[in-house]
Enzyme design. Structure first.
Site, PDB file in Angstrom:
ATOM      1  N   ASP A 338      37.234  53.495  62.533  1.00  0.00           N
ATOM      2  CA  ASP A 338      38.618  53.039  62.598  1.00  0.00           C
ATOM      3  C   ASP A 338      39.346  53.914  63.619  1.00  0.00           C
ATOM      4  O   ASP A 338      38.929  55.056  63.877  1.00  0.00           O
ATOM      5  CB  ASP A 338      39.253  53.166  61.207  1.00  0.00           C
ATOM      6  CG  ASP A 338      40.669  52.645  61.170  1.00  0.00           C
ATOM      7  OD1 ASP A 338      40.960  51.674  61.885  1.00  0.00           O
ATOM      8  OD2 ASP A 338      41.489  53.213  60.424  1.00  0.00           O
ATOM      9  N   ASP A 643      40.096  54.808  56.660  1.00  0.00           N
ATOM     10  CA  ASP A 643      40.994  55.420  55.683  1.00  0.00           C
ATOM     11  C   ASP A 643      41.826  54.405  54.912  1.00  0.00           C
ATOM     12  O   ASP A 643      42.503  54.758  53.955  1.00  0.00           O
ATOM     13  CB  ASP A 643      41.939  56.423  56.368  1.00  0.00           C
ATOM     14  CG  ASP A 643      42.772  55.781  57.472  1.00  0.00           C
ATOM     15  OD1 ASP A 643      42.638  54.561  57.697  1.00  0.00           O
ATOM     16  OD2 ASP A 643      43.551  56.501  58.124  1.00  0.00           O
ATOM     17  N   ASP A 647      39.479  48.974  55.159  1.00  0.00           N
ATOM     18  CA  ASP A 647      38.173  49.500  55.548  1.00  0.00           C
ATOM     19  C   ASP A 647      37.173  49.507  54.384  1.00  0.00           C
ATOM     20  O   ASP A 647      35.969  49.698  54.605  1.00  0.00           O
ATOM     21  CB  ASP A 647      38.313  50.940  56.066  1.00  0.00           C
ATOM     22  CG  ASP A 647      39.194  51.030  57.293  1.00  0.00           C
ATOM     23  OD1 ASP A 647      39.017  50.200  58.197  1.00  0.00           O
ATOM     24  OD2 ASP A 647      40.068  51.916  57.354  1.00  0.00           O
TER      25      ASP A 647
END
Length: 905
Positions: A338, A643, A647
């Site tokens: 990410d 986070d 995700d």
């Protein structure tokens, strides 16, 4: 009870963002006054509570019992039974202890899906303000139903999916759901049905945070029908896959068990039918072959190697939640990361400032008020020592600002809007003090930011009574309102082409650009009105703001590339920002694919592009899961970092899920295998290094155990084939297995990494534990050691030595051979004959010393002599043993040299 005729089946309102608010109200059977209590009760019965379903948990006893349902465990239990039958109670007890330790570890590590869902559930349970029957009250968010009217304020967590119908400067932090790094401004107008989730400005989604402004919205979807509910469903449907090592150990156990049964039975029948041995004698020999072949210490060594890795990774700020993931990290060849909060700081920072005579680059880290202004270009020749234009821009950035900064225990914390925080930090870096500026220029009036107008203005009074209007806002909104620009000597004619070009350049680099402007007013001016801003402004500066890459992430990515590990960035942010950040990080930014473009591709088309694109933007949780699946189908071993709630499904699906510990959501942490306590991408690199070390040490242990086990079994098999007495009895072999498992093999779990371990390519996914190289090593060591042991035994027997004396020589020769071979196994590929042999040699030295002491007791203590049928041997015998067994070490080094030559040819 009031009847409920709302036409929602099975409770999902499709595309509320594409409908006008009147249509939404009619569909939901509600109004701005909210629902009546009777209708609320009917809808709770019809739709259920606003909560996510909790997965049924497996009973604890059943989960524990299932830990024993494994072929390798069956082999271990069988070896324990054999040990007890041979009255080796200590050895049998050790084997049983290994089995139970493995069962307990597995029991603790399971239940991950339930934990992830509980974390998402905990995240959304909150109280909220709801309007029912025209009255405002606070209720538990689980009691919300479609059609309820909800009011949200700064700091609130949105309790359900809301279609907004009243907005007052609302901005929501949706990074945990969409990956968007900046708070999203909201409005009430409908948007097209195919609008991406991150761009649905008229919706506020369950689990996101209100960072600014107020709003009211009607509940469209609740619980499992919400966007966060669909993510929880993805988590629930995504099964935990076994690691490659676990699968390889299972295959190894299957093949080994079949091989042991075949070889033991064949040897037993051969001895009885062709050599005329008695059944009892051959049964004992068959048991000896089985005991010699079973690597009963291997699971313990694997577990210990993983545990050592866990401890080292914890010291490096990576907490391991699932033990096998340690070694998987060492095999990873793709890391999907990410962007927001992982590769970047998740703190907006002013990185560039352009005024009429110069362009500055601003250094620093996040909200830490430390950094420098470096002049990149200047229209002044030479630039003045004191830049008054920079002074004025910094003053405006601090005056037209409601954010505050505090130095907390965990670092600098922002209180307020992230964009305002970036401007505040810019001013502090330039040397301004918030309290001093507030005293020198007290605020008289303000016009707060409005989504429709896209600017904020404040009015201040100077020490001489002068009035100063300062404005910050969107450049495309303020540049047309400016008739002048600020120069070194004061206001001058505006060069719109210059400012538009500067705006385009910054936007092309993925930055959010804020314009700073001012206007001097008469001393009588006491209040502000929008007409003062719409015309007559003096443009002072443009400020480029972005969430910058972590400096250490750039170096970590470089090291990963050197180790053959590919980095893919998957973000919910916009493509321009993703491309710009990717380029700074050193990724291949030539091609960026969006989530909508991925949705338009077939599975085969995704497989076709997955190895050629490193940046994906505007992705949904489903897209992230698609990409991880595609990479795994292409036989990549994938680590996924993140986070946010968005995700969680991909974190769970990946071979290794890595969550951020500081800013990560509970859902992300619970869906992960590893949690980084410092939210630092460079920690992943250190974890990969530790994972490679652990895997190497496991391979070293296997490389040690299998050839030595083969040597032990071969001694017995050769004796049966040529019709000779067994040089080593099954009980003596059991002793060797116990001693080498506790000492020699265990030492390899503590080995340091070899110097070139991060220059190697990651191992292929389909590479098994049993390689051609290992088979070659097994044959070389197994047969060489067996021949040496057999020759020594025959040599002493022919010299007239007793059977007890000759077996004592044979058993000690076998242990000496294994001790020398341990030294070979410290390095998988490198030669021993370098200074590296002394680095980290302590565990091996302790192990060999411990074996020597154990063998002294085993050989000379009367008790062990009586139990195992041994006799005392002389120093000359020991020297002969060492002289005959040492050549094995040299032979293995020659084999390693040949492999090195072959690898480089």
């Amino acid at each position: 009870m009031q009847p409920d005729d709302m036409p929602l089946e099975p409770g999902v309102m499709a595309a509320p963002h594409a409908r006008g608010i009147t249509e939404v109200f009619e569909t939901l059977g509600t109004s701005e006054q909210g629902l009546g209590e009777e209708l609320v009760a009917a809808r709770i019965t019809r739709f259920g509570k606003n909560a996510l379903p909790v997965a049924t948990q497996t009973a604890a006893w059943k989960r524990f019992a299932l830990q024993f349902h494994n072929l390798l465990i069956y082999i271990l239990l069988a070896s324990a039974v054999i040990s007890f039958l041979l009255e080796h109670y200590v050895d049998g007890g050790v084997i049983l202890l290994v089995v139970f330790v493995n069962a307990i570890v597995g029991f603790i590590q399971e239940g991950k899906a339930e934990a992830a869902l509980r974390a998402i559930l905990a995240m959304i349970r909150t109280t909220c303000l709801v309007i029912r029957g025209g009255s405002l009250s606070s209720i538990d968010s689980t009691l919300l139903v479609p059609g309820d009217i909800v009011s949200v304020q700064p700091g609130d967590r949105v309790p359900a999916d809301l279609r907004l119908f009243y907005v007052k400067d609302l901005r929501c932090d949706e990074s945990s759901l969409t990956g968007e790094s900046q708070p999203v401004g909201k409005s009430i107008e409908p948007v097209p049905a195919d609008t991406l989730l991150a761009e649905r400005k008229n919706m506020a989604y369950m689990g996101t945070m209100v960072s600014y402004g107020t709003a009211r919205g009607v509940v469209c979807n609740t619980g499992n029908n919400s966007e966060i509910g669909s993510i929880s469903e993805l988590v629930r449907q995504t099964s935990l896959s076994k690691t490659d090592l676990q699968r390889q150990l299972q295959r190894f156990a299957l093949h080994l068990s079949i091989g042991i049964l075949v070889i033991s039975a064949t040897s037993m029948l051969f001895g009885m039918l062709y050599r005329g041995y008695a059944f009892a004698e051959m049964f004992q020999a068959a048991v000896g072959i089985a005991v010699a072949s079973i690597p009963e210490g291997l699971p313990a060594i694997v577990t210990i190697a993983l545990a050592i890795g866990v401890q080292k990774m914890a010291n490096s700020k990576a907490l391991v939640r699932r033990l096998p993931s340690v070694e998987v990290l060492g095999s990873v060849d793709v890391i999907c990361s990410d962007k927001t909060g992982t590769l970047t700081t998740n703190q907006m920072m002013a990185r560039e400032l352009v005024h009429s005579k110069g362009h500055y680059a601003i250094s620093g880290e996040g909200y830490r008020p430390e950094g420098t202004f470096t002049l990149k270009s200047s229209a002044q020749s030479p630039p003045s020592e004191k830049d008054t234009l920079l002074d004025k821009a910094s003053l405006i950035a601090m005056l037209c600002n409601d954010a505050n900064l505090s130095n907390a225990e965990g670092g600098w914390e922002l209180h307020g809007d992230p964009t305002e925080g970036a401007l505040l930090v810019l001013a502090i870096k330039h040397g301004l003090n918030r309290e001093t500026v507030a005293n020198d220029w007290p605020r008289i009036d303000e016009l707060p930011f409005e989504t429709e107008r896209r600017y904020m203005a404040t009015l201040h009074q100077g020490s001489a009574g002068q009035r100063l209007l300062v404005v910050k806002g969107a450049p495309d909104r303020l540049i047309p309102c400016a008739t002048l620009q600020l120069g070194p000597e004061g206001p001058e004619s505006i060069d719109r082409q210059y400012w538009n070009q500067a705006l385009d350049d910054a936007a092309a680099r993925g930055m959010r650009v804020m314009a700073l402007a001012q206007r001097e007013l008469s001393t009588e001016q006491q209040s502000l009105e929008h007409g003062l801003i719409e015309d007559g402004l003096t443009l002072v500066a443009l400020v480029g703001i972005s969430d910058p890459p972590r400096p250490e992430a750039i170096e970590s990515i470089r090291r990963c590339h050197a180790a053959g590990i590919r980095i893919i960035m998957i973000t919910g942010d916009n493509p321009l920002t993703a491309s710009a950040i990717g380029q700074e990080l050193g990724l291949n930014a030539g091609k960026v694919l969006t989530g909508s473009e991925l949705d338009a591709l077939s599975g085969e088309q995704i497989l076709g592009i997955i190895d050629h694109v490193d940046i994906y933007a505007r992705t949904s949780p489903k897209n992230k899961l698609q990409l991880v699946n595609a990479l795994q189908e292409e036989q990549h071993i994938v680590a996924m970092t993140g986070d946010g709630v968005n995700d969680a499904p991909a974190l769970r699906k990946a071979d290794v899920g890595v969550a951020m510990g500081k800013k990560g959501t509970d859902a992300a942490k619970e869906a992960s295998d590893i949690v980084l306590t410092d939210d630092n991408f460079s920690t992943i690199t250190r974890a990969v290094e530790e994972g490679r070390t652990v895997y190497d040490n496991i391979v070293k242990s296997i490389t040690f155990i299998l050839p030595t086990n083969l040597a032990e079994a071969t001694v017995i098999i050769i004796a049966i084939i040529i019709g000779r007495m067994l040089p080593i009895t099954p009980a003596q072999i059991l002793w060797v297995n116990m001693v080498t498992a506790i000492t020699l093999a265990l030492a390899l779990a503590f080995e340091r990494p070899e110097p070139d371990f991060m220059q190697r390519r990651p191992r292929p996914r389909d590479q098994g534990l049993i390689t051609v190289r290992l088979l070659t090593r097994m044959a070389l060591v197994g047969f060489t050691a067996a021949i040496i042991v057999f020759w020594l035994f025959g040599y002493y027997r022919n010299a007239g030595a007793s059977i007890e004396f000759s077996r004592t020589i044979a058993i000690n020769a076998l242990v000496a051979l294994e001790a020398f071979y341990l030294i070979n196994c410290r390095f998988l590929t490198q030669s021993l004959f370098t200074v590296a042999i002394f680095r980290g040699a302590r565990p091996a030295v302790i192990a060999i010393g411990s074996v020597f002491m154990l063998q002294m007791g085993f050989t000379y203590l009367p008790v062990s002599q009586g139990l195992f049928g041994l006799a005392a041997i002389s120093l000359a015998d020991w020297l002969l043993i060492l002289g005959v067994t040492l050549p094995l070490l040299l032979l293995v080094e020659a084999e390693k040299f040949c492999w090195r030559v072959f690898a480089h040819s």
